[in-house]
Scaffold this motif. Structure first.
Motif, PDB file in Angstrom:
ATOM      1  N   PRO A 787       0.809  -1.237   0.000  1.00  0.00           N
ATOM      2  CA  PRO A 787       0.000   0.000   0.000  1.00  0.00           C
ATOM      3  C   PRO A 787       0.834   1.275   0.000  1.00  0.00           C
ATOM      4  CG  PRO A 787      -0.790  -1.568   1.652  1.00  0.00           C
ATOM      5  CD  PRO A 787       0.505  -2.091   1.156  1.00  0.00           C
ATOM      6  N   ARG A 818      -7.809  -4.047  -1.086  1.00  0.00           N
ATOM      7  CA  ARG A 818      -7.401  -3.993  -2.493  1.00  0.00           C
ATOM      8  C   ARG A 818      -8.624  -4.358  -3.314  1.00  0.00           C
ATOM      9  NH1 ARG A 818      -3.786  -1.416  -5.706  1.00  0.00           N
ATOM     10  NH2 ARG A 818      -2.800  -2.759  -7.261  1.00  0.00           N
ATOM     11  N   TRP A 827      -5.912   0.775  -3.898  1.00  0.00           N
ATOM     12  CA  TRP A 827      -5.727   0.506  -2.475  1.00  0.00           C
ATOM     13  C   TRP A 827      -6.641   1.421  -1.664  1.00  0.00           C
ATOM     14  CZ3 TRP A 827      -3.005  -3.472  -0.619  1.00  0.00           C
ATOM     15  CH2 TRP A 827      -1.975  -4.014  -1.396  1.00  0.00           C
TER      16      TRP A 827
END
Length: 928
Positions: A787, A818, A827
């Motif tokens: 992320p 996700r 994300w």
């Protein structure tokens, strides 16, 4: 009644009344004679112990064979009395015009020969090792554009050319019918045979949908008839069946069925039909379970006759009960040949030439044994060699060219497709001239075709002048449907290239395609190249690499859903299992007692719970009210100790398909894959072993992404799969720098109607890895990374919900989502639960936390009490419902995320657990 010449009568009378020391020497050298004595006892009944007799004809001064039945007369002073009769013992066959010459006085010790023969057959059978037999597989050509297949799984599907491409149409038997083993087409009627020996006919229902209806044999006998196999006559007017108790049946007049029972050879049975009337009209050739060749001719007397080998034959003469190949005019204008296989794997020929039968042994190439042969239609106007395609025990195809000029024979080894082998003991078919279809050992099909004339993307082609055809063959692999664990999608009723009847080209512009396209691949074998075949090996010794895996069971398998939305199981660090239950809208904890502490809960099926204790025993819990009865599954027959299981059970809100083959898979302590059949609560273990080059670390997915397939990660960090139907291991190619972690994964599949989807795993360095499949690209790898810089993913991947949303846990204690947002992956940081971001009873959800709430959460985190840590632990979360996920926090509490009506995910509540030291009352909690 037949009459002797006068002096012949006297000769027979002398033989019958002779002393016991006189032996009968007038036996055919090709018959099964035994020495016997005739005693001088007038009251003794004539006992026939041989099959062929001869009389001496004085006029020609030669011996002439006697035709049975034949009366034996004793004549004294012109007074003749019948003393016996030579009955037709139908174990031997000699055509009326097949004048077998013998040498009188030649004696053989047949008992010794038969003993040597049986011993040799057993030795030859042992030599045919290698692949296992595939009894359910069959391929049947209906027309040039239609092939019906019964798969390893017992399913039936049709491979049909819709004008654009080959498509797959399912034709499953009803569940109660069991597994299918073969199909037949006669007079536009389709019949299917189940493994239980029951015939079914395909009919149209009231709403014009095809259905299977039982089609039992109608015979005078009230005995339950079960069919073993069948063969369609050469004129396509009849079907001949052999039953499981060795009878020969004939079915004609399909619309108004007419069944006839032709029985079986005296002293033998019918194990297989090798030739329905083709070589000779009305004559059916069969093989008995003892490996002898018989022919049935209803117009002859006797009707059953046996084709025998000469007593001098010391080679392998026991035949394999299976389909044969016939050929005409190969050794002359009036010759016919029946090609057969022996149990020792050799090719033999029974040849009829000028009304005389002859055995011809063709043998096999060095170090090869044949297990099946494929009939080939030959253009008789072309003078090229006659070819047979034979499958070997090692999974290769060998072409046998037999020239019309006797003695010119060649063996051509076509090998097998890359990373696949031809199925053992299963015949293929000739699709067209130069195109041959063979079932593969892994459940797919292989097409052996001449260059530029075949393959998965090539439909039926017009006949080609064979003189212009290439002699070079190549292999193409044809995918099988999901029922066999493969990737061929079923056809649809929608307009387009996958239409079941008539395909239409997809005119969609590639630039307008916004998702991973569902377009078909153009290449013949693209997508098949990702697989490589692996030999399985057993793991009998312990491996130090599993020390970490044993300890991680308590992390990967601490939580498990018991009943969707109503209860789940928590295994604590000190080995105690608790159940969080909702009764009448009140939540509370139930403690389940165990004699030995538990490491984790590795599965749930139909109300049964599967846990692993501290001794690595699999403990099966059967609920009785609020309590469980515990059974040590590892102590059962063939039981094993386990250190891991499937990451997920049946997805929430999805109906479970119950079958007799329902199983759960576990990772054995020694690194192998273990299968436990759980259907009908009849627990049965099977050792599925492990790939030859590695041991198993974790199960990535069990039959969520692909039916009948278990995906695993090895201790080497590579991805492998086990096919539950074929029992075979395959590896998937991946780059050398991509090393997967040893944790379980997650499957994502948007729709059960489409095979497109992905497997998500975490790499060894904490990045998200996707392995996807779609019809256009086949298999492919995608690295999603992490992320944020400095944040890695910990534990294993979380659940996938809505078909496009995956939950993950970061090294910073936050939950990350996700998800697929129409055109690309994104994300979303969901943070961790705290007072400021947990939705209360009357509060609207605010989605995965925005920046303002995330800052407030961090401030509140520092204000938590000493024993409270609301950050999310790396314990694998579980999907409680299709709109709810349960996480464990660092302080031992649990937290629930829910999806709101506006499809946003919010932290909904925290749940106090029996072991947390954070200030919370855990014995009951009000339902939200």
């Amino acid at each position: 009644m037949s009459r002797f010449f006068p002096r012949s009568l006297l000769l027979w009378a002398i033989i019958i009344q002779s002393l016991s020391s006189i032996k009968i020497l007038s036996c055919s050298s090709s018959s099964l004679c035994q020495h016997h004595h005739i005693h001088q006892q007038t009251n003794r009944k004539f006992e026939q112990k041989t099959t062929i007799f001869w009389e001496f004809e004085e006029e020609s001064n030669t011996w002439v064979q006697v035709k049975s039945p034949y009366d034996l007369l004793s004549c004294v002073n012109n007074n003749c009395t019948k003393v016996g009769i030579i009955e037709p013992v139908n174990d031997d066959y000699h055509d009326d015009d097949d004048q077998t010459r013998i040498e009188l006085g030649q004696e053989q010790d047949l008992i010794k020969i038969q003993g040597q023969r049986k011993k040799k057959v057993k030795t030859d059978e042992r030599k045919i090792g290698g692949l296992g037999s595939r009894n359910r597989i069959s391929v049947t050509k209906m027309t040039d554009d239609s092939i019906w297949v019964t798969g390893l799984s017992g399913s039936i599907y049709e491979r049909f050319w819709n004008g654009i491409q080959w498509v797959i149409a399912p034709h499953e038997l009803p569940l109660q019918a069991g597994y299918a083993v073969s199909v037949f087409l006669i007079k536009h009627i389709v019949l299917a045979l189940s493994e239980a020996g029951i015939l079914y006919q395909m009919q149209l229902s009231e709403n014009s949908q095809p259905i299977w209806v039982e089609f039992p044999p109608i015979l005078d006998s009230s005995t339950d008839i079960r069919i073993k196999s069948g063969a369609i006559s050469h004129d396509m007017e009849k079907i001949y069946f052999c039953t499981k108790n060795g009878l020969l049946l004939e079915l004609s007049e399909i619309n108004t069925p007419r069944w006839m029972n032709h029985g079986k050879p005296p002293g033998a049975d019918v194990a297989a039909i090798v030739d329905a009337p083709e070589i000779r009209p009305q004559v059916v050739f069969t093989i008995s379970s003892s490996g002898d060749l018989y022919e049935f001719n209803p117009s002859s007397k006797p009707m059953w006759k046996k084709h025998i080998w000469s007593q001098e034959s010391t080679h392998d003469t026991t035949l394999t009960p299976m389909t044969s190949c016939t050929a005409h005019r190969r050794s002359g204008p009036h010759s016919d040949s029946l090609f057969l296989l022996t149990k020792g794997g050799n090719l033999v020929e029974r040849r009829l030439h000028q009304r005389k039968w002859k055995w011809v042994v063709h043998g096999s190439p060095k170090d090869q044994q044949f297990t099946s042969m494929t009939p080939v239609t030959v253009d008789e106007t072309y003078t090229s060699p006659f070819s047979l395609f034979l499958a070997t025990n090692s999974g290769s195809i060998i072409e046998y060219n037999i020239s019309k000029q006797e003695g010119k024979k060649t063996w051509v080894n076509h090998m097998h497709p890359p990373h696949a082998k031809v199925a053992k003991g299963v015949s293929g078919l000739q699709l067209q001239m130069g195109r041959h279809i063979f079932p593969l050992d892994d459940g797919r099909l292989g097409e052996l075709h001449q260059s530029k004339t075949g393959g998965d993307g090539v439909g039926p082609t017009p006949s080609v002048n064979r003189r212009r055809m290439s002699t070079k063959y190549t292999w193409s692999i044809i995918d099988a449907p999901e029922s066999e664990g493969w990737n061929a999608e079923y056809c649809t009723e929608d307009r387009g290239p996958l239409n079941c009847i008539s395909g239409v080209k997809d005119e969609t512009n590639d630039d307008q395609t916004t998702t991973r396209s569902f377009r078909r691949r153009s290449g013949n074998n693209k997508g098949q190249e990702n697989y490589y075949y692996l030999v399985s090996t057993g793991s009998k010794t312990k491996d130090d690499a599993f020390v970490d895996r044993i300890s991680s069971v308590n992390v990967d398998f601490r939580l498990r859903v018991m009943y969707e939305g109503r209860s789940f199981i928590l295994v604590t660090e000190n080995g105690i299992s608790y159940e969080f239950v909702n009764v009448e809208n009140v939540w509370f904890w139930l403690k389940h007692e165990h004699a030995v502490g538990m490491n984790g809960v590795v599965g749930s099926y139909n109300g049964s719970l599967f846990l692993v204790n501290e001794n690595d025993d699999l403990i099966v819990g059967e609920r009785e009210g609020n309590e469980f009865t515990w059974i040590n599954g590892s102590a059962m027959k063939k039981g094993r100790r386990v250190v891991g299981g499937p990451p997920w059970d049946v997805a929430p809100s999805k109906a479970q398909k119950v079958t007799p083959d329902d199983s759960m898979f576990f990772v054995g302590k020694s690194g192998g894959l273990l299968q436990l059949t759980v259907a009908l609560k009849k627990l049965k273990w099977k050792d599925c072993r492990n790939p030859s080059n590695t041991k198993i670390a974790s199960i990535i997915d069990q039959e969520v992404f692909r039916e009948n397939i278990v995906f695993v990660v090895g201790t080497d960090g590579h991805l492998y799969q086990y096919n539950k139907v074929s029992g075979l291991w395959h590896g998937h190619h991946q780059s050398r720098h991509m090393v997967l972690s040893k944790q379980p994964g997650t499957a994502m599949r948007g729709s059960p109607q489409s095979l497109s989807g992905s497997l998500f795993m975490i790499s060894e360095d904490g990045r998200l890895i996707e392995y996807y499949w779609n019809p256009m690209d086949g298999w492919g790898w995608v690295e999603h990374g992490s992320p944020y810089p400095g944040v890695t993913l910990v534990g294993s991947t979380g659940p996938c919900l809505a078909g496009n949303q995956l939950f993950l846990i970061g090294s910073d204690g936050n939950v990350y989502l996700r998800y697929w947002d129409q055109t690309l992956w994104k994300w979303s940081d969901c943070g961790f639960p705290s007072t400021g971001n947990v939705a209360g009873k009357n509060r609207k959800g605010e989605g995965c936390i925005d920046q303002e709430i995330r800052v407030k959460t961090r401030e509140e985190y520092h204000e938590e009490t000493e024993n409270c840590d609301p950050k999310v632990a790396p314990t694998r979360p579980i999907p409680f419902t299709e709109n709810s996920v349960i996480f464990e926090l660092n302080d031992g509490r649990l937290a629930e995320m829910r999806r709101t009506e506006n499809l946003q995910w919010v932290w909904w509540r925290t749940i106090g657990s029996p072991t947390t030291r954070c200030n919370a009352v855990y014995w009951n909690a009000a339902a939200s």
